[in-house]
Design a protein around this motif. Structure first.
Motif, PDB file in Angstrom:
ATOM      1  N   THR A  46      25.910  22.391   7.443  1.00 37.29           N
ATOM      2  CA  THR A  46      24.842  23.076   8.185  1.00 37.29           C
ATOM      3  C   THR A  46      24.630  22.422   9.548  1.00 37.29           C
ATOM      4  O   THR A  46      24.455  23.122  10.557  1.00 37.29           O
ATOM      5  N   GLU A 123      26.716  27.983   3.022  1.00 35.46           N
ATOM      6  CA  GLU A 123      26.449  28.227   1.605  1.00 35.46           C
ATOM      7  C   GLU A 123      27.422  29.260   1.029  1.00 35.46           C
ATOM      8  O   GLU A 123      27.787  29.195  -0.143  1.00 35.46           O
ATOM      9  N   ARG A 202      15.383  24.365   7.142  1.00 36.04           N
ATOM     10  CA  ARG A 202      16.381  23.360   6.788  1.00 36.04           C
ATOM     11  C   ARG A 202      16.051  22.691   5.451  1.00 36.04           C
ATOM     12  O   ARG A 202      14.892  22.472   5.136  1.00 36.04           O
ATOM     13  N   GLU A 203      17.074  22.382   4.724  1.00 43.26           N
ATOM     14  CA  GLU A 203      16.969  21.769   3.400  1.00 43.26           C
ATOM     15  C   GLU A 203      16.268  22.691   2.386  1.00 43.26           C
ATOM     16  O   GLU A 203      15.698  22.231   1.410  1.00 43.26           O
TER      17      GLU A 203
HETATM   18  N1  ASP Z   1      22.411  23.642   3.757  1.00 39.84           N
HETATM   19  C1  ASP Z   1      21.044  23.715   4.169  1.00 39.84           C
HETATM   20  C2  ASP Z   1      20.679  22.507   4.996  1.00 39.84           C
HETATM   21  O1  ASP Z   1      21.447  21.558   5.070  1.00 39.84           O
HETATM   22  C3  ASP Z   1      20.096  23.896   3.030  1.00 39.84           C
HETATM   23  C4  ASP Z   1      20.013  22.728   2.072  1.00 39.84           C
HETATM   24  O2  ASP Z   1      20.870  21.860   2.102  1.00 39.84           O
HETATM   25  O3  ASP Z   1      19.078  22.683   1.289  1.00 39.84           O
HETATM   26  O4  ASP Z   1      19.633  22.499   5.581  1.00 39.84           O
END
Ligand code: ASP
Ligand code: MG
Length: 423
Positions: A46, A123, A202-203
């Motif tokens: 990402t 993803e 994010r995340e």
């Molecule tokens: N791939 C996304 C990110 O790195 C979502 C996640 O990792 O939760 O933000």
């Protein structure tokens, strides 16, 4: 149907071929039906996609960045599959789609929408590869596109979930699939009702797991991490840490608000409302207990608990007309933060100033300064850290006050916070 269980694997748990093999081993005697396996993008994909967007925005060539990303994904596949496996063509095909999306001009105006169209590819790649690998190892499962289930508004990059529509989609379309086989799907992504891709922040994959759990009335959610559970401090920053065996929803939520990166901040609420327990366990030691977050009542945090948030800016708004700070000034500042989708991580006011500690985000600080300079005298500092200590004691307090340049300090009965220069 028995209640579903939801597993979530983050970027670190699928960062290379060995990690993906480990994921498959974890599932070995745990795969069951009904089960939803939510997966993030591989490693730092990402970030790499965000970097591609930045280069594109700056008009700089980004093709070598795509090539690196493509080679990384193909190299992982080479370790997992035999030569000639269909997975290689599939990965190549996804990169072609990505290149096509990136042909469209990127401007300041379409940035957020464009971002969501691009970053979700991480993803897409990870889930396609992992699904193929699980099936290859006879751990049969079905790949599903999370955007068919998680419906959101068009607040791109920070999309809000339409809970009713999402529950309906899950009940009508996902439940029948889950009756057949476990499902592998993406975290982080959703779509508007007209099918435009969105992301949840994010995340956000933890949050995706919670959305699926809530919408399906799941039995539990398990987040597989590279730490033994929820700890009282980040082991990457602090030597001595203590693991919580049990943590109350409310206390866990509060830790995430202050920046504890172990769980995404929006994950707890839907689970707490539906009383679905959240297990945080180590993918490195999958037999260990980990932490369970549930309805345990407050008081589970009985040691000083430290949360550090990096990349902070401290912005101070000063009134220029010899009035004092009042509700209307507060309102002006909050309205602007809201418009820019910026959150005040800490706020402090004095007779003539309001200080806000917020995340450093591309463009946003500049826009904030621009908008507010007509109303206030604005000053700011970058490169800061926000340190929060819950259940602090004098020793922990001193530890942060002694060797740092402190720009702001705030203490309440239970919580101590400082904004200081990044260590
Ligand atoms: N791939 C996304 C990110 O790195 C979502 C996640 O990792 O939760 O933000
Ligand atoms: Mg990630």
């Amino acid at each position: 149907m028995t209640k579903a269980i939801v597993y979530k694997f983050g970027g670190a748990s699928v960062k290379d071929a060995a990690a993906i093999k480990n994921l498959s081993n974890i599932l070995f005697n745990r795969l069951r039906s009904p089960m939803v396996i939510v997966v993030s993008a591989i490693g730092k994909t990402t970030n790499a996609l965000e970097e591609i967007l930045r280069l594109k925005y700056d008009g700089v060539d980004f093709y070598s960045n795509i090539t690196i990303l493509r080679k990384n994904h193909l190299a992982i596949c080479q370790e997992l599959f035999e030569e000639g496996d269909l997975v290689f063509g599939m990965v190549e095909n996804i990169f072609l789609q990505l290149a096509r999306v990136l042909e469209v001009p990127l401007t300041k105006e379409n940035y957020d929408e464009y971002y969501d169209r691009v970053v979700g590819f991480g993803e897409l790649l990870s889930t396609k590869i992992i699904h193929a690998y699980l099936c290859h190892r006879q751990q049969y499962c079905i790949w599903q596109d999370a955007r068919d289930f998680i419906l959101t508004d068009d607040n791109f990059r920070f999309a809000k979930v339409d809970w009713e529509q999402t529950a309906r989609q899950c009940q009508q379309k996902l439940v029948p699939v889950l009756k057949q086989l476990p499902v592998v799907t993406q975290g982080f992504v959703g779509s508007t009702k007209d099918g435009q891709p969105t992301t949840l922040g994010r995340e956000g994959s933890d949050f995706s797991a919670a959305i699926f759990a809530k919408s399906l009335g799941a039995e539990s959610v398990t987040i597989w991490k590279d730490v033994p559970g929820v700890l009282n401090a980040d082991p990457k920053r602090f030597e001595e840490t203590v693991k919580f065996d049990r943590l109350d929803y409310k206390e866990a939520a509060e830790m995430t608000f202050y920046g504890a990166s172990v769980i995404h901040p929006r994950t707890i609420k839907p689970l707490a409302n539906a009383k679905i327990p959240l297990f945080v366990r180590s993918f490195l030691q999958p037999e260990e207990q980990g932490t369970v977050i549930g309805d345990f009542g407050e008081g589970s945090i009985n040691v000083p608990t430290i949360v550090v948030k990096d990349r902070q800016v401290l912005v101070t708004f000063e009134v220029t007309d010899f009035t004092f700070i009042n509700e209307s000034h507060m309102h002006q500042v909050y309205a602007e933060l809201d418009r820019l989708k910026l959150r005040a991580n800490l706020i402090q006011s004095s007779a003539i100033t309001i200080s806000i500690c917020t995340d450093r985000e591309l463009f946003k600080l500049e826009q904030l300064l621009e908008e507010m300079k007509g109303i206030f005298k604005v000053k700011y500092n970058e490169g800061l850290q926000l340190v929060t200590v819950k259940n602090y004691d004098e020793r922990t307090k001193k530890r942060f006050l002694d060797h740092r340049e402190i720009l702001l300090e705030q203490t309440t009965r239970s919580t101590f916070q400082v904004v200081c220069r990044q260590a």
